[in-house]
Design a protein around this motif. Structure first.
Motif, PDB file in Angstrom:
ATOM      1  N   VAL B 108      11.081   2.029 -11.302  1.00 50.57           N
ATOM      2  CA  VAL B 108      11.126   3.457 -11.619  1.00 50.57           C
ATOM      3  C   VAL B 108      12.558   3.807 -12.004  1.00 50.57           C
ATOM      4  O   VAL B 108      13.480   3.652 -11.196  1.00 50.57           O
ATOM      5  N   GLY B 109      12.747   4.244 -13.244  1.00 51.61           N
ATOM      6  CA  GLY B 109      14.119   4.471 -13.704  1.00 51.61           C
ATOM      7  C   GLY B 109      14.188   5.448 -14.854  1.00 51.61           C
ATOM      8  O   GLY B 109      13.392   6.377 -14.931  1.00 51.61           O
ATOM      9  N   GLY B 110      15.117   5.207 -15.753  1.00 48.84           N
ATOM     10  CA  GLY B 110      15.345   6.128 -16.852  1.00 48.84           C
ATOM     11  C   GLY B 110      16.287   7.226 -16.414  1.00 48.84           C
ATOM     12  O   GLY B 110      17.264   6.964 -15.697  1.00 48.84           O
ATOM     13  N   ILE B 145     -15.151   9.455  -8.514  1.00 47.15           N
ATOM     14  CA  ILE B 145     -14.531   8.302  -7.843  1.00 47.15           C
ATOM     15  C   ILE B 145     -13.670   8.745  -6.659  1.00 47.15           C
ATOM     16  O   ILE B 145     -12.822   9.624  -6.804  1.00 47.15           O
ATOM     17  N   PRO B 146     -13.892   8.156  -5.483  1.00 42.18           N
ATOM     18  CA  PRO B 146     -13.038   8.442  -4.329  1.00 42.18           C
ATOM     19  C   PRO B 146     -11.808   7.540  -4.317  1.00 42.18           C
ATOM     20  O   PRO B 146     -11.900   6.347  -4.033  1.00 42.18           O
ATOM     21  N   TRP B 147     -10.677   8.120  -4.661  1.00 42.31           N
ATOM     22  CA  TRP B 147      -9.427   7.364  -4.759  1.00 42.31           C
ATOM     23  C   TRP B 147      -8.634   7.441  -3.469  1.00 42.31           C
ATOM     24  O   TRP B 147      -8.728   8.415  -2.730  1.00 42.31           O
ATOM     25  N   SER B 148      -7.783   6.466  -3.261  1.00 39.64           N
ATOM     26  CA  SER B 148      -6.710   6.627  -2.287  1.00 39.64           C
ATOM     27  C   SER B 148      -5.423   6.192  -2.964  1.00 39.64           C
ATOM     28  O   SER B 148      -5.455   5.383  -3.889  1.00 39.64           O
ATOM     29  N   GLY B 149      -4.314   6.743  -2.518  1.00 36.50           N
ATOM     30  CA  GLY B 149      -3.043   6.431  -3.153  1.00 36.50           C
ATOM     31  C   GLY B 149      -1.970   7.387  -2.700  1.00 36.50           C
ATOM     32  O   GLY B 149      -1.925   7.760  -1.521  1.00 36.50           O
ATOM     33  N   LEU B 150      -1.108   7.790  -3.640  1.00 39.17           N
ATOM     34  CA  LEU B 150      -0.033   8.725  -3.310  1.00 39.17           C
ATOM     35  C   LEU B 150       0.128   9.679  -4.479  1.00 39.17           C
ATOM     36  O   LEU B 150      -0.243   9.340  -5.607  1.00 39.17           O
ATOM     37  N   THR B 151       0.646  10.863  -4.205  1.00 40.90           N
ATOM     38  CA  THR B 151       0.877  11.767  -5.328  1.00 40.90           C
ATOM     39  C   THR B 151       2.110  11.281  -6.085  1.00 40.90           C
ATOM     40  O   THR B 151       3.083  10.830  -5.481  1.00 40.90           O
ATOM     41  N   LEU B 152       2.033  11.387  -7.417  1.00 46.01           N
ATOM     42  CA  LEU B 152       3.155  10.918  -8.233  1.00 46.01           C
ATOM     43  C   LEU B 152       4.424  11.708  -7.924  1.00 46.01           C
ATOM     44  O   LEU B 152       5.529  11.162  -7.924  1.00 46.01           O
ATOM     45  N   LEU B 155       6.704  10.197  -5.346  1.00 50.67           N
ATOM     46  CA  LEU B 155       7.486   9.063  -5.837  1.00 50.67           C
ATOM     47  C   LEU B 155       8.639   9.552  -6.703  1.00 50.67           C
ATOM     48  O   LEU B 155       9.779   9.102  -6.560  1.00 50.67           O
ATOM     49  N   LEU B 156       8.345  10.514  -7.581  1.00 43.59           N
ATOM     50  CA  LEU B 156       9.376  10.978  -8.495  1.00 43.59           C
ATOM     51  C   LEU B 156      10.511  11.669  -7.743  1.00 43.59           C
ATOM     52  O   LEU B 156      11.678  11.547  -8.108  1.00 43.59           O
ATOM     53  N   ALA B 200       3.234  15.526 -14.620  1.00 30.53           N
ATOM     54  CA  ALA B 200       3.454  14.422 -13.681  1.00 30.53           C
ATOM     55  C   ALA B 200       3.705  14.943 -12.271  1.00 30.53           C
ATOM     56  O   ALA B 200       3.320  14.309 -11.285  1.00 30.53           O
ATOM     57  N   MET B 201       4.367  16.096 -12.183  1.00 32.76           N
ATOM     58  CA  MET B 201       4.702  16.649 -10.858  1.00 32.76           C
ATOM     59  C   MET B 201       3.526  17.420 -10.256  1.00 32.76           C
ATOM     60  O   MET B 201       3.574  17.817  -9.091  1.00 32.76           O
ATOM     61  N   HIS B 202       2.488  17.654 -11.031  1.00 35.83           N
ATOM     62  CA  HIS B 202       1.345  18.426 -10.529  1.00 35.83           C
ATOM     63  C   HIS B 202       0.680  17.696  -9.368  1.00 35.83           C
ATOM     64  O   HIS B 202       0.539  16.472  -9.388  1.00 35.83           O
ATOM     65  N   ASP B 203       0.250  18.470  -8.401  1.00 41.06           N
ATOM     66  CA  ASP B 203      -0.270  17.837  -7.197  1.00 41.06           C
ATOM     67  C   ASP B 203      -1.563  17.058  -7.416  1.00 41.06           C
ATOM     68  O   ASP B 203      -1.936  16.200  -6.620  1.00 41.06           O
TER      69      ASP B 203
END
Ligand code: HEM
Lengths: 217, 316
Positions: B108-110, B145-152, B155-156, B200-203
């Motif tokens: 993750v960069g830029g 679809i039931p997802w699991s993960g993290l909000t972007l 991370l940002l 990208a920042m949207h929940d």
């Protein structure tokens, strides 16, 4: 009638076997599709399977029908002529089924949506054009109409040379990524049309005759 | 984003120990048929900090916030668009079976103050979430679809975007030996996708690492993929190795290969037609009758404001 058929079979058994084989080959894909539906062998998008498989077989059979004349005139496989009409009609049958799945099953006659697709998707438009052209050809495919129309029958049925390429364009335009199959059909159809050019037709059949002549002597 | 109070998990459940919270969710799923969860919009399920055991998916019988049933696991894992393996949706599962997704690194960069390369364990430590989302493919089929993960956005925030950063650019692994479809030169590999920074920042925007409480399978984009539920499925890029904050609008793979058909935004929009598939209606996998497609895939209340004043026909 029966006696006549019997006479024909005994006179030309190979031809009858060939014709029965062609009819079976044309009906089998539908039976297979029904079987797969019955057994639950379709994908999770079964309606799309129906659309794809009926569309595929419509095109295959129409192309096969288009192949009959050059097979006979250029390559000397005269029996092909005897199944040309049947193949064309089967192809039309699959196309009709393909169309009714789209309009009646998939869209449930929701004409606003159908109209929307017709207006925004060129592949639907050319598919429909192909199907519409085939309707008068199917109707006039009987012996009675052949007699009634005389020479004009032949002219009218040259419209297949328009309908089949339109169906191929339909296929080219609907594909998202892998153009190999539609382009294969496009080249086969182009070849089948080129083989009808009088120059080529006579050249090739003369060449063939010369060849077989050599072998005979 | 402000979450209406009705969407917040009741406190006694929230504060319960993870174990009993999980059991509660199972019971809710089984007994109440997800009635409690379907009251949420969208279904925010407070995550359990420990990964959910694959044998007992907590999601059985659940629905999304509109009451639509979750699509079967078999369908989700056997009907996939993942051209890095093949263009044949049915064959992706088979051809991707041997794909090894661990170890994995996401760079993750830029335009950020703290560029960082994350491994999977580090990503798993970021507050996990579970979401039930509709997935609308541009090919006019859809799933729930039931997802699991993290909000972007979590991370940002860790990498701290600079003020010049306006867009986020994502890249899929480029490795034709592991992703044989990348040998097909008709596409400009690697797969690239992009979002505007506010999108990208949207929940609602998440990075998914699991489905049905199980780790993602290769065909679904293992080990980590984007999920943007109000956009056509192809925006939700799979098997991500690189996330970059950039100043200019990224050019995605689909924008390069079909600029007239695929735009940068690609929001689900029944009023913007596509030359191939109906965008005004769709086939929900598992159903026969077509449904009308909803604006922003049914997430208009949450995301329409992102596009206020924009001509969505031009910015398709
Ligand atoms: C002679 C007439 C036609 C022929 C030979 C034909 C042939 C085909 C073929 C070969 C396919 C692709 C199958 C595949 O990908 O495996 C197809 C797809 C399709 N055709 Fe036709 N078709 C005809 C007419 C029509 C008509 C009149 C309509 C509708 C009004 C139509 C609608 C469709 C649709 C919706 C698809 C699927 C597109 C997709 O989901 O990507 N076709 N057709």
């Amino acid at each position: 009638m029966l006696a006549w058929t019997y006479a024909k079979i005994t006179k030309r058994p190979n031809l009858m076997v060939f014709r029965i084989f062609v009819h079976l080959a044309a009906v089998l894909p539908l039976a297979h599709l029904l079987w797969d539906t019955w057994r639950g062998n379709l994908t999770v998008n079964p309606l799309q399977d129906w659309t794809f498989r009926t569309g595929d077989w419509a095109l295959r059979l129409l192309v096969a029908s288009l192949a009959c004349t050059p097979l006979a005139s250029v390559f000397g496989f005269k029996q092909a002529i005897t199944v040309r009409r049947a193949l064309g009609l089967y192809g039309f049958g699959y196309a009709l089924l393909h169309f009714f799945i789209f309009v009646g099953v998939d869209y449930r006659f929701a004409f606003d949506l159908i109209w929307d697709d017709l207006a925004t998707k060129r592949y639907i438009l050319v598919g429909l054009a192909a199907l519409l052209i085939l309707i008068p050809l199917a109707i006039t495919s009987t012996r009675g109409w052949m007699k009634r129309l005389g020479r004009r029958w032949k002219t009218l049925h040259k419209l297949t040379y328009l309908a089949v390429p339109l169906a191929v364009i339909h296929y080219i335009w609907l594909v998202k990524a892998d153009l190999r199959d539609p382009l294969l059909y496009a080249s086969i159809v182009t070849l089948l049309l080129i083989l009808r050019l009088p120059v080529l037709r006579t050249q090739i059949s003369q060449f063939r005759q010369r060849l077989s002549g050599k072998f005979l002597h | 984003m402000k979450i209406p109070s009705s969407e917040i998990t009741p406190e006694h459940i929230y504060h319960a120990r993870p174990q009993s919270r999980r059991r509660f969710l199972q019971t809710a799923g089984l007994v109440a048929g997800g009635a409690l969860l379907s009251a949420c919009a969208p279904s925010y399920v407070e995550p359990s900090p420990t990964p959910i055991k694959p044998e007992k998916p907590v999601t059985a019988g659940q629905t999304d916030e509109l009451g639509d049933a979750i699509t079967g696991y078999d369908a989700i894992t056997n009907y996939n668009n993942f051209y890095e393996f093949t263009t044949d949706k049915q064959a992706v599962a088979r051809l991707s079976a041997g794909f090894v997704a661990e170890p994995w690194k996401v760079q993750v960069g830029g335009l950020v103050n703290n560029p960082k390369t994350f491994d999977l364990d580090e990503l798993r430590k970021i507050t996990p979430v579970e979401r039930i989302y509709r997935m609308r493919c541009v090919e006019a089929w859809s799933m729930v679809i039931p997802w699991s993960g993290l909000t972007l956005n979590r991370l940002l925030k860790l990498v701290d975007p600079k003020s010049e950063a306006k867009y986020v650019r994502f890249e899929t692994l480029l490795d034709p030996t592991r992703l044989p479809g990348q040998r097909d030169r008709s596409f400009p590999w690697p797969y690239v996708e992009g979002l505007r920074l506010d999108e990208a920042m949207h929940d609602l925007t998440i990075l998914a690492t699991g489905i049905y409480g199980k780790p993602l399978l290769p065909q679904n984009g293992a080990p980590i993929r984007l999920v943007v539920p109000w956009k056509y499925g192809f925006k939700s890029i799979k098997s991500i190795t690189k996330i970059e904050l950039v100043a200019d609008e990224p050019v995605s793979l689909w924008m390069k290969s079909g600029p007239s058909e695929y735009g940068f935004y690609s929001n689900v929009n029944p009023d913007v037609s596509h030359p191939r598939w109906s965008q005004s209606s769709e086939r929900r996998i598992g159903e026969v009758i077509r449904r009308r497609t909803l604006m922003f895939n049914g997430y208009a209340d949450q995301v329409a404001s992102l596009y206020a004043g924009m001509d969505l026909r031009k910015n398709y």
